[in-house]
Design a protein around this motif. Sequence first.
Motif, PDB file in Angstrom:
ATOM      1  N   TYR A  82       0.839  -1.196   0.000  1.00 17.44           N
ATOM      2  CA  TYR A  82       0.000   0.000   0.000  1.00 17.44           C
ATOM      3  C   TYR A  82       0.873   1.244   0.000  1.00 17.44           C
ATOM      4  CZ  TYR A  82       0.763   0.502   5.072  1.00 17.44           C
ATOM      5  OH  TYR A  82       1.331   0.651   6.313  1.00 17.44           O
ATOM      6  N   LEU A  83       0.302   2.318  -0.499  1.00 16.68           N
ATOM      7  CA  LEU A  83       0.971   3.607  -0.566  1.00 16.68           C
ATOM      8  C   LEU A  83      -0.026   4.667  -0.112  1.00 16.68           C
ATOM      9  CD1 LEU A  83       3.536   5.155  -1.533  1.00 16.68           C
ATOM     10  CD2 LEU A  83       2.397   5.361  -3.745  1.00 16.68           C
ATOM     11  N   ILE A  84       0.379   5.527   0.827  1.00 16.10           N
ATOM     12  CA  ILE A  84      -0.499   6.574   1.360  1.00 16.10           C
ATOM     13  C   ILE A  84       0.060   7.942   0.977  1.00 16.10           C
ATOM     14  CG2 ILE A  84      -1.480   7.604   3.445  1.00 16.10           C
ATOM     15  CD1 ILE A  84      -1.039   4.891   4.815  1.00 16.10           C
ATOM     16  N   ASN A  85      -0.815   8.824   0.518  1.00 18.45           N
ATOM     17  CA  ASN A  85      -0.437  10.202   0.243  1.00 18.45           C
ATOM     18  C   ASN A  85      -1.277  11.103   1.155  1.00 18.45           C
ATOM     19  OD1 ASN A  85       0.132  12.746  -0.681  1.00 18.45           O
ATOM     20  ND2 ASN A  85      -0.055  12.227  -2.848  1.00 18.45           N
ATOM     21  N   TYR A  86      -0.668  11.503   2.288  1.00 16.59           N
ATOM     22  CA  TYR A  86      -1.343  12.368   3.249  1.00 16.59           C
ATOM     23  C   TYR A  86      -1.457  13.799   2.741  1.00 16.59           C
ATOM     24  CZ  TYR A  86      -0.884   8.702   6.787  1.00 16.59           C
ATOM     25  OH  TYR A  86      -0.978   7.531   7.494  1.00 16.59           O
ATOM     26  N   LEU A  93      -5.065   6.328  -0.582  1.00 15.53           N
ATOM     27  CA  LEU A  93      -4.559   5.046  -0.098  1.00 15.53           C
ATOM     28  C   LEU A  93      -4.696   4.042  -1.231  1.00 15.53           C
ATOM     29  CD1 LEU A  93      -3.648   2.990   2.085  1.00 15.53           C
ATOM     30  CD2 LEU A  93      -6.055   2.753   2.706  1.00 15.53           C
ATOM     31  N   ASP A  94      -3.590   3.710  -1.872  1.00 16.27           N
ATOM     32  CA  ASP A  94      -3.603   2.798  -3.007  1.00 16.27           C
ATOM     33  C   ASP A  94      -3.108   1.419  -2.602  1.00 16.27           C
ATOM     34  OD1 ASP A  94      -4.373   5.021  -4.405  1.00 16.27           O
ATOM     35  OD2 ASP A  94      -2.559   5.180  -5.612  1.00 16.27           O
ATOM     36  N   ILE A  95      -3.727   0.388  -3.158  1.00 16.07           N
ATOM     37  CA  ILE A  95      -3.303  -0.994  -2.982  1.00 16.07           C
ATOM     38  C   ILE A  95      -2.622  -1.398  -4.291  1.00 16.07           C
ATOM     39  CG2 ILE A  95      -4.038  -3.366  -2.546  1.00 16.07           C
ATOM     40  CD1 ILE A  95      -4.532  -1.452  -0.181  1.00 16.07           C
ATOM     41  N   ARG A 106      -3.053  -1.651  -9.771  1.00 13.21           N
ATOM     42  CA  ARG A 106      -3.261  -0.750  -8.640  1.00 13.21           C
ATOM     43  C   ARG A 106      -4.744  -0.483  -8.453  1.00 13.21           C
ATOM     44  NH1 ARG A 106       0.231   4.203  -6.712  1.00 13.21           N
ATOM     45  NH2 ARG A 106       1.875   2.923  -7.591  1.00 13.21           N
ATOM     46  N   ILE A 107      -5.179  -0.541  -7.203  1.00 13.99           N
ATOM     47  CA  ILE A 107      -6.525  -0.115  -6.831  1.00 13.99           C
ATOM     48  C   ILE A 107      -6.374   1.266  -6.229  1.00 13.99           C
ATOM     49  CG2 ILE A 107      -8.543  -0.575  -5.394  1.00 13.99           C
ATOM     50  CD1 ILE A 107      -7.605  -3.540  -5.319  1.00 13.99           C
ATOM     51  N   LEU A 108      -7.052   2.244  -6.811  1.00 13.13           N
ATOM     52  CA  LEU A 108      -6.961   3.616  -6.325  1.00 13.13           C
ATOM     53  C   LEU A 108      -7.967   3.823  -5.205  1.00 13.13           C
ATOM     54  CD1 LEU A 108      -6.799   5.437  -9.778  1.00 13.13           C
ATOM     55  CD2 LEU A 108      -4.897   4.654  -8.347  1.00 13.13           C
ATOM     56  N   GLY A 109      -7.489   4.296  -4.064  1.00 13.83           N
ATOM     57  CA  GLY A 109      -8.370   4.493  -2.924  1.00 13.83           C
ATOM     58  C   GLY A 109      -8.263   5.894  -2.358  1.00 13.83           C
ATOM     59  N   VAL A 110      -9.317   6.291  -1.674  1.00 16.48           N
ATOM     60  CA  VAL A 110      -9.319   7.539  -0.912  1.00 16.48           C
ATOM     61  C   VAL A 110      -9.951   7.243   0.438  1.00 16.48           C
ATOM     62  CG1 VAL A 110      -9.353   9.139  -2.869  1.00 16.48           C
ATOM     63  CG2 VAL A 110     -11.501   8.321  -1.921  1.00 16.48           C
ATOM     64  N   ILE A 111      -9.501   7.982   1.446  1.00 12.78           N
ATOM     65  CA  ILE A 111     -10.095   7.835   2.769  1.00 12.78           C
ATOM     66  C   ILE A 111     -10.462   9.188   3.347  1.00 12.78           C
ATOM     67  CG2 ILE A 111      -8.835   5.695   3.220  1.00 12.78           C
ATOM     68  CD1 ILE A 111      -7.138   7.280   5.216  1.00 12.78           C
ATOM     69  N   LYS A 112     -11.484   9.154   4.167  1.00  9.90           N
ATOM     70  CA  LYS A 112     -11.951  10.339   4.884  1.00  9.90           C
ATOM     71  C   LYS A 112     -11.971   9.964   6.363  1.00  9.90           C
ATOM     72  CE  LYS A 112     -15.975  13.339   5.238  1.00  9.90           C
ATOM     73  NZ  LYS A 112     -17.336  13.568   4.738  1.00  9.90           N
ATOM     74  N   PRO A 113     -10.977  10.442   7.134  1.00 10.25           N
ATOM     75  CA  PRO A 113     -10.932  10.110   8.559  1.00 10.25           C
ATOM     76  C   PRO A 113     -12.140  10.656   9.303  1.00 10.25           C
ATOM     77  CG  PRO A 113      -8.864  11.095   7.834  1.00 10.25           C
ATOM     78  CD  PRO A 113      -9.856  11.289   6.733  1.00 10.25           C
ATOM     79  N   LEU A 114     -12.687   9.850  10.190  1.00 16.57           N
ATOM     80  CA  LEU A 114     -13.757  10.297  11.082  1.00 16.57           C
ATOM     81  C   LEU A 114     -13.180  10.566  12.466  1.00 16.57           C
ATOM     82  CD1 LEU A 114     -16.548   7.789  10.008  1.00 16.57           C
ATOM     83  CD2 LEU A 114     -16.198  10.143   9.220  1.00 16.57           C
ATOM     84  N   ASN A 115     -12.261   9.718  12.899  1.00 22.18           N
ATOM     85  CA  ASN A 115     -11.491   9.887  14.127  1.00 22.18           C
ATOM     86  C   ASN A 115     -10.291   8.947  14.013  1.00 22.18           C
ATOM     87  OD1 ASN A 115     -12.257   7.231  15.269  1.00 22.18           O
ATOM     88  ND2 ASN A 115     -14.276   8.169  15.525  1.00 22.18           N
TER      89      ASN A 115
END
Length: 148
Positions: A82-86, A93-95, A106-115
């Motif tokens: 995995y690779l994270i781009n903060y 967040l890519d797998i 590559r699976i392209l991912g995005v995340i939205k932190p809640l906590n």
Amino acid sequence: MKSNIKILLLILIVINSTSYSQNKKLNLVGNWNMTDYWGNKSDFILSEDNYASMSVNGEFIDGKNFIIHGGKNDGQKGEMKYLINYGKTPIELDIIAMKENKEMGRILGVIKPLNENEFLMIWSFDGKRNSDFSENNNEQIMTVKRKG
């Protein structure tokens, strides 16, 4: 007057949650539970050495050592990293599927932190990053919670 205070409190809550997601570097290393729109649950593990492991359709895929099923590489050993781009909003967040230290997909991912223990995630399999966290895209959004 009371309604002005309620509005002010609401604005402060929104600003606080926005600043959390933009300023705090979420530690994603660890064991997580993913739940999709239909309530299907699966394990999701991000190791300190950038390997990703997860359950897919009931089968556990060990990111450090998994056997490829199907295609021209059927039966061969692969890896999932995995690779994270903060630096991006939302956080990327890519797998990455690897074989012999070469990127195979590559699976392209995005995340939205809640906590610090929960975030929303969207994965795109078509090469175009989907970052639509609106209600119109609920079927694509997964809820991810830290185990333990």
